[in-house]
Design a protein around this motif. Sequence first.
Motif, PDB file in Angstrom:
ATOM      1  N   ASN A 242       0.702  -1.080   0.024  1.00  0.00           N
ATOM      2  CA  ASN A 242      -0.113  -0.102  -0.011  1.00  0.00           C
ATOM      3  C   ASN A 242       0.789   1.327  -0.097  1.00  0.00           C
ATOM      4  O   ASN A 242       0.393   2.348  -0.332  1.00  0.00           O
ATOM      5  N   LYS A 243       2.148   1.089   0.435  1.00  0.00           N
ATOM      6  CA  LYS A 243       2.794   2.327   0.372  1.00  0.00           C
ATOM      7  C   LYS A 243       3.586   2.710  -0.933  1.00  0.00           C
ATOM      8  O   LYS A 243       4.068   3.795  -1.008  1.00  0.00           O
ATOM      9  N   ALA A 244       3.423   1.944  -1.799  1.00  0.00           N
ATOM     10  CA  ALA A 244       3.718   1.917  -3.081  1.00  0.00           C
ATOM     11  C   ALA A 244       3.266   3.316  -3.813  1.00  0.00           C
ATOM     12  O   ALA A 244       2.169   3.760  -3.717  1.00  0.00           O
ATOM     13  N   GLU A 245       4.218   4.326  -4.372  1.00  0.00           N
ATOM     14  CA  GLU A 245       3.896   5.609  -4.993  1.00  0.00           C
ATOM     15  C   GLU A 245       3.625   5.257  -6.404  1.00  0.00           C
ATOM     16  O   GLU A 245       2.799   5.974  -6.941  1.00  0.00           O
ATOM     17  N   LYS A 246       3.877   4.468  -6.896  1.00  0.00           N
ATOM     18  CA  LYS A 246       3.720   4.103  -8.255  1.00  0.00           C
ATOM     19  C   LYS A 246       3.851   2.645  -8.609  1.00  0.00           C
ATOM     20  O   LYS A 246       4.324   1.856  -7.951  1.00  0.00           O
ATOM     21  N   TRP A 247       3.277   2.269  -9.735  1.00  0.00           N
ATOM     22  CA  TRP A 247       3.231   0.985 -10.028  1.00  0.00           C
ATOM     23  C   TRP A 247       2.398  -0.054  -9.225  1.00  0.00           C
ATOM     24  O   TRP A 247       2.374  -1.252  -9.182  1.00  0.00           O
TER      25      TRP A 247
ATOM     26  N   GLU B 164       0.167  -2.890 -11.030  1.00  0.00           N
ATOM     27  CA  GLU B 164       1.183  -3.853 -11.428  1.00  0.00           C
ATOM     28  C   GLU B 164       1.819  -4.678 -10.393  1.00  0.00           C
ATOM     29  O   GLU B 164       1.781  -5.823 -10.202  1.00  0.00           O
ATOM     30  N   ILE B 165       1.975  -4.080  -9.050  1.00  0.00           N
ATOM     31  CA  ILE B 165       2.657  -4.843  -8.148  1.00  0.00           C
ATOM     32  C   ILE B 165       1.372  -5.942  -7.418  1.00  0.00           C
ATOM     33  O   ILE B 165       1.908  -6.780  -7.148  1.00  0.00           O
ATOM     34  N   ARG B 166       0.239  -5.087  -7.334  1.00  0.00           N
ATOM     35  CA  ARG B 166      -0.942  -5.983  -6.976  1.00  0.00           C
ATOM     36  C   ARG B 166      -1.111  -7.040  -7.806  1.00  0.00           C
ATOM     37  O   ARG B 166      -1.190  -8.385  -7.461  1.00  0.00           O
ATOM     38  N   GLN B 167      -0.895  -6.928  -9.203  1.00  0.00           N
ATOM     39  CA  GLN B 167      -1.291  -8.182  -9.945  1.00  0.00           C
ATOM     40  C   GLN B 167      -0.075  -9.176  -9.807  1.00  0.00           C
ATOM     41  O   GLN B 167      -0.112 -10.502  -9.731  1.00  0.00           O
ATOM     42  N   LEU B 168       1.142  -8.766  -9.887  1.00  0.00           N
ATOM     43  CA  LEU B 168       2.288  -9.599  -9.460  1.00  0.00           C
ATOM     44  C   LEU B 168       2.232 -10.437  -8.111  1.00  0.00           C
ATOM     45  O   LEU B 168       2.418 -11.597  -8.186  1.00  0.00           O
ATOM     46  N   ARG B 169       1.612  -9.769  -7.098  1.00  0.00           N
ATOM     47  CA  ARG B 169       1.250 -10.425  -5.731  1.00  0.00           C
ATOM     48  C   ARG B 169       0.340 -11.539  -6.043  1.00  0.00           C
ATOM     49  O   ARG B 169       0.409 -12.554  -5.547  1.00  0.00           O
ATOM     50  N   THR B 170      -0.688 -11.052  -6.572  1.00  0.00           N
ATOM     51  CA  THR B 170      -1.668 -12.125  -7.120  1.00  0.00           C
ATOM     52  C   THR B 170      -1.066 -13.448  -7.645  1.00  0.00           C
ATOM     53  O   THR B 170      -1.580 -14.563  -7.423  1.00  0.00           O
ATOM     54  N   ILE B 171      -0.299 -13.189  -8.983  1.00  0.00           N
ATOM     55  CA  ILE B 171       0.221 -14.384  -9.513  1.00  0.00           C
ATOM     56  C   ILE B 171       1.191 -15.224  -8.557  1.00  0.00           C
ATOM     57  O   ILE B 171       1.139 -16.341  -8.603  1.00  0.00           O
ATOM     58  N   VAL B 172       2.016 -14.369  -7.662  1.00  0.00           N
ATOM     59  CA  VAL B 172       2.885 -14.971  -6.721  1.00  0.00           C
ATOM     60  C   VAL B 172       1.976 -15.978  -5.974  1.00  0.00           C
ATOM     61  O   VAL B 172       2.316 -17.204  -5.655  1.00  0.00           O
ATOM     62  N   LEU B 173       0.696 -15.570  -5.208  1.00  0.00           N
ATOM     63  CA  LEU B 173       0.003 -16.096  -4.396  1.00  0.00           C
ATOM     64  C   LEU B 173      -0.708 -17.302  -4.971  1.00  0.00           C
ATOM     65  O   LEU B 173      -1.086 -18.324  -4.383  1.00  0.00           O
ATOM     66  N   ASP B 174      -1.068 -17.142  -6.261  1.00  0.00           N
ATOM     67  CA  ASP B 174      -1.637 -18.253  -7.073  1.00  0.00           C
ATOM     68  C   ASP B 174      -0.859 -19.473  -7.397  1.00  0.00           C
ATOM     69  O   ASP B 174      -1.246 -20.478  -7.581  1.00  0.00           O
ATOM     70  N   CYS B 175       0.522 -19.333  -6.890  1.00  0.00           N
ATOM     71  CA  CYS B 175       1.320 -20.460  -7.026  1.00  0.00           C
ATOM     72  C   CYS B 175       1.619 -21.203  -5.548  1.00  0.00           C
ATOM     73  O   CYS B 175       2.330 -21.930  -5.522  1.00  0.00           O
ATOM     74  N   HIS B 176       0.500 -20.980  -4.839  1.00  0.00           N
ATOM     75  CA  HIS B 176       0.597 -21.588  -3.572  1.00  0.00           C
ATOM     76  C   HIS B 176       1.597 -21.305  -2.648  1.00  0.00           C
ATOM     77  O   HIS B 176       2.003 -22.230  -1.836  1.00  0.00           O
TER      78      HIS B 176
END
Length: 55
Positions: free
Chosen positions: A10-15, A18-30
């Motif tokens: 949440n502290k990200a000032e930009k991106w 994209e960071i949210r999407q990357l986090r979702t992808i990582v978590l989808d890998c269990h």
Amino acid sequence: MNPTVDFYFNKAEKWQEEIRQLRTIVLDCHLTEELKWGCPCYTFEKKKHRFDTCV
């Protein structure tokens, strides 16, 4: 998602989207998400991996 890790993203000032999407992808890998050393850390096969971003 681990709510204790939310502040890091949440502290990200930009991106933020994209960071949210990357986090979702990582978590989808269990992977297990936790906060270590002030950064998100993911466990896979008992090995920890850091997720470093320019936040």
